[in-house]
Design a protein around this motif. Structure first.
Motif, PDB file in Angstrom:
ATOM      1  N   ASN A 208       9.592   2.092   8.238  1.00 55.06           N
ATOM      2  CA  ASN A 208       8.348   1.691   7.579  1.00 55.06           C
ATOM      3  C   ASN A 208       8.480   1.928   6.080  1.00 55.06           C
TER       4      ASN A 208
ATOM      5  N   ASN B 165       6.252   0.820   3.721  1.00 53.77           N
ATOM      6  CA  ASN B 165       4.977   0.583   3.059  1.00 53.77           C
ATOM      7  C   ASN B 165       4.804   1.542   1.879  1.00 53.77           C
ATOM      8  N   ARG B 166       4.738   0.993   0.679  1.00 56.61           N
ATOM      9  CA  ARG B 166       4.569   1.764  -0.561  1.00 56.61           C
ATOM     10  C   ARG B 166       5.731   2.724  -0.821  1.00 56.61           C
TER      11      ARG B 166
ATOM     12  N   ASN C  82       7.593  -3.782   6.700  1.00 58.90           N
ATOM     13  CA  ASN C  82       6.768  -3.680   5.481  1.00 58.90           C
ATOM     14  C   ASN C  82       7.593  -3.615   4.199  1.00 58.90           C
ATOM     15  N   TRP C  83       8.796  -4.210   4.225  1.00 62.39           N
ATOM     16  CA  TRP C  83       9.602  -4.173   3.016  1.00 62.39           C
ATOM     17  C   TRP C  83       8.947  -4.928   1.871  1.00 62.39           C
ATOM     18  N   LYS C  84       8.091  -5.892   2.198  1.00 62.74           N
ATOM     19  CA  LYS C  84       7.390  -6.644   1.157  1.00 62.74           C
ATOM     20  C   LYS C  84       6.415  -5.749   0.387  1.00 62.74           C
ATOM     21  N   LYS C  85       5.995  -4.647   1.007  1.00 60.08           N
ATOM     22  CA  LYS C  85       5.026  -3.761   0.377  1.00 60.08           C
ATOM     23  C   LYS C  85       5.679  -2.582  -0.338  1.00 60.08           C
TER      24      LYS C  85
ATOM     25  N   GLU D 225       6.690   5.739   4.559  1.00 63.20           N
ATOM     26  CA  GLU D 225       5.513   5.305   3.822  1.00 63.20           C
ATOM     27  C   GLU D 225       5.208   6.263   2.667  1.00 63.20           C
ATOM     28  N   GLU D 226       5.072   5.679   1.482  1.00 60.78           N
ATOM     29  CA  GLU D 226       4.751   6.414   0.253  1.00 60.78           C
ATOM     30  C   GLU D 226       5.798   7.459  -0.114  1.00 60.78           C
TER      31      GLU D 226
END
Length: 266
Positions: free
Chosen positions: A219, A221-222, A241-244, A201-202
């Motif tokens: 994960n 996400n971002r 969360n690949w869409k994010k 993430e991020e």
């Protein structure tokens, strides 16, 4: 407690110690942390310690051991917080559960070293060589591994939150279930590495080479994949969360089309 015989020889001076060491310390020894500090304070040559030197549990906080040869040494549970091990030979050294927080290991060789559950918070490992190194469960929050060579190493369950791995060579390494939240992997070579279950993430993978990377259940996400090389739908499809994730415009449009196609089929 320091070995009285070792200390007695240390006090005789450099030449006496080096001669005595060459005769008596050719086998695995119990050269202690106290003796090591005593030697350094008295100008004794410690830069080629006994083979498989035993320094388990020694308090060596802040010690300067740059360029030292500690190949095969036993440093399990040793306190090396803030120590200078720059350009040291640490091949096959055992750092299991050692405290290396804030230590400087830039340019050191850690090939085949064991660093399981070691504390490397904020450590500096710029251009460090870590080939087949075992770091399972190690803590590397905020550690700097810029341009490090981490080839075929084992980093399962490590905490690399906000770590810096910019332009690092990570080919074939295993980061399963690792915490890479907010980490920087820009320009890194991630070919054939395994990040399954990792928290990215991020994290920034801008310009990274992600050919054959495994991201199952990771994960994303971002996660920033802009300018990443060899990024495909197959790279991210099994991640969470690949869409994010953050992608280049063209790749993002392709993903949007895939999402729309899947929705139409439903």
């Amino acid at each position: 407690m320091a070995n009285p015989e070792h200390l007695a020889e240390l006090m005789k001076g450099v030449e006496s110690w080096n001669e005595w060491k060459s005769i008596h310390l050719i086998n695995p020894s119990t050269f202690s942390g106290t003796e090591l500090r005593e030697a350094l304070q008295n100008g004794i040559d410690v830069y080629s310690l006994p083979f498989r030197a035993d320094l388990r549990g020694a308090d060596l906080e802040g010690i300067d051991l740059n360029h030292i040869d500690l190949c095969w040494a036993d440093l399990r549970g040793t306190n090396l917080a803030g120590a200078n091990l720059q350009a040291a030979n640490l091949m096959k050294t055992d750092f299991c559960q050692a405290n290396l927080s804030g230590a400087i290991l830039s340019g050191a060789s850690l090939q085949d070293a064991v660093m399981t559950q070691a504390d490397l918070n904020g450590a500096i490992l710029i251009k460090t060589s870590m080939i087949q190194t075992r770091l399972r469960g190690a803590i590397l929050r905020g550690a700097n591994l810029k341009q490090a060579r981490i080839l075929g190493s084992f980093l399962e369950d490590v905490n690399l939150k906000k770590g810096v791995l910019e332009k690092a060579d990570l080919k074939g390494s295993k980061f399963k279930n690792a915490n890479l939240n907010g980490a920087t992997l820009e320009g890194a070579d991630l070919r054939a590495s395994n990040f399954c279950g990792a928290d990215l993430e991020e994290a920034s993978l801008r310009g990274a080479n992600v050919r054959s990377v495994k991201l199952c259940d990771a994960n994303l996400n971002r996660t920033d994949f802009r300018d990443a090389h060899h990024l495909t739908w197959w790279t991210v499809r099994d991640a969470k969360n690949w869409k994010k994730g953050i992608y280049d415009t063209a790749f993002g449009k392709m993903l949007a089309q895939i999402i729309q196609s899947n929705e139409d089929e439903d």
